[in-house]
Design an enzyme around this catalytic site. Structure first.
Site, PDB file in Angstrom:
ATOM      1  N   LEU A  43       0.980  -0.959  -0.332  1.00  0.00           N
ATOM      2  CA  LEU A  43      -0.541  -0.177   0.304  1.00  0.00           C
ATOM      3  C   LEU A  43       0.612   1.260  -0.162  1.00  0.00           C
ATOM      4  O   LEU A  43       1.920   1.204   1.278  1.00  0.00           O
ATOM      5  CB  LEU A  43      -0.748   0.020   1.362  1.00  0.00           C
ATOM      6  N   HIS A 106      -2.800  -3.424  -5.802  1.00  0.00           N
ATOM      7  CA  HIS A 106      -2.324  -3.499  -4.490  1.00  0.00           C
ATOM      8  C   HIS A 106      -3.062  -3.670  -3.624  1.00  0.00           C
ATOM      9  O   HIS A 106      -4.797  -3.601  -3.734  1.00  0.00           O
ATOM     10  CB  HIS A 106      -1.314  -2.434  -4.451  1.00  0.00           C
ATOM     11  N   CYS A 107      -2.750  -4.349  -2.036  1.00  0.00           N
ATOM     12  CA  CYS A 107      -3.561  -4.356  -0.620  1.00  0.00           C
ATOM     13  C   CYS A 107      -2.208  -3.931  -0.101  1.00  0.00           C
ATOM     14  O   CYS A 107      -1.506  -2.958  -0.727  1.00  0.00           O
ATOM     15  CB  CYS A 107      -3.690  -6.126  -1.003  1.00  0.00           C
ATOM     16  N   TYR A 108      -2.904  -4.382   1.572  1.00  0.00           N
ATOM     17  CA  TYR A 108      -1.873  -3.913   1.706  1.00  0.00           C
ATOM     18  C   TYR A 108      -0.393  -4.421   2.247  1.00  0.00           C
ATOM     19  O   TYR A 108       0.690  -3.174   1.799  1.00  0.00           O
ATOM     20  CB  TYR A 108      -2.338  -4.274   3.386  1.00  0.00           C
ATOM     21  N   SER A 114      -3.919  -8.721  -3.757  1.00  0.00           N
ATOM     22  CA  SER A 114      -2.239  -8.571  -5.109  1.00  0.00           C
ATOM     23  C   SER A 114      -2.314  -9.668  -5.770  1.00  0.00           C
ATOM     24  O   SER A 114      -2.364 -10.133  -6.663  1.00  0.00           O
ATOM     25  CB  SER A 114      -1.683  -7.352  -4.916  1.00  0.00           C
TER      26      SER A 114
END
Length: 180
Positions: A43, A106-108, A114
């Site tokens: 992220l 993206h994710c975290y 992702s």
């Protein structure tokens, strides 16, 4: 409760403080005979626990690397928790272009959600790609933590069946609405 347990993002100032490095891993889609690449990262701008990134610098890095389209796999609640509540607005200003030269997701952490989406994309683009091969490619690119949970692992292995069932349902619904 001690006041030192609270960490207010309003009071944070990066100044000259060293930010956590921002890195985009580029997945070449040439393995599925596509000339595009897919960027995967954690992220941008995240300020959570020991992670301290600068949103403006991270977005500038994405732009400098040619990113034009961004897929975010975080909920609004997660964006608030990770102290980037305005991320989607920033993206809409910076990446409001037409055409796809370079995609990015993206994710975290840039590993679980992702990674799963990227692996499913590989499966969708190539009938000869196996779930195990897609997983291996993602783990080589992002590390052993790519595809983090049993649920994600199972979804990857069931993706083609689930997608086929979805397509059949979609076609049936389309046929019913036309025949009315």
């Amino acid at each position: 409760m001690r006041t030192s347990e609270f960490d207010s993002s309003d009071e944070e100032d990066f100044g000259e403080e060293e930010a956590t490095p921002f890195q985009i891993s580029w997945l070449s889609l040439s393995v599925v005979e596509c000339s595009q690449s897919l960027g995967i990262c954690s992220l941008p701008g995240c300020r959570y626990k020991e992670i301290r990134r600068n949103l403006q610098k991270d977005v500038a890095e994405m732009r400098d690397q040619g990113v034009e389209d961004v897929f975010v796999f975080c909920t609004r609640g997660e964006l608030v928790r990770y102290r980037v509540p305005c991320l989607l607005e920033v993206y809409s200003q910076v990446f409001a272009t037409s055409g796809i030269l370079s995609m990015h997701n993206h994710c975290y952490g840039g590993l679980g959600r992702s990674g799963l989406i990227a692996a499913c994309l590989l499966l969708q683009l190539s009938v000869s790609m196996t779930p195990s091969a897609a997983l291996e490619i993602l783990r080589e690119l992002r590390g052993g933590g790519a595809i983090q949970t049993i649920k994600q692992y199972n979804f990857l292995h069931e993706f083609r069946e689930k997608f086929e069932a979805y397509q059949e349902t979609k076609e049936r619904l389309s046929e019913r609405s036309v025949s009315r």
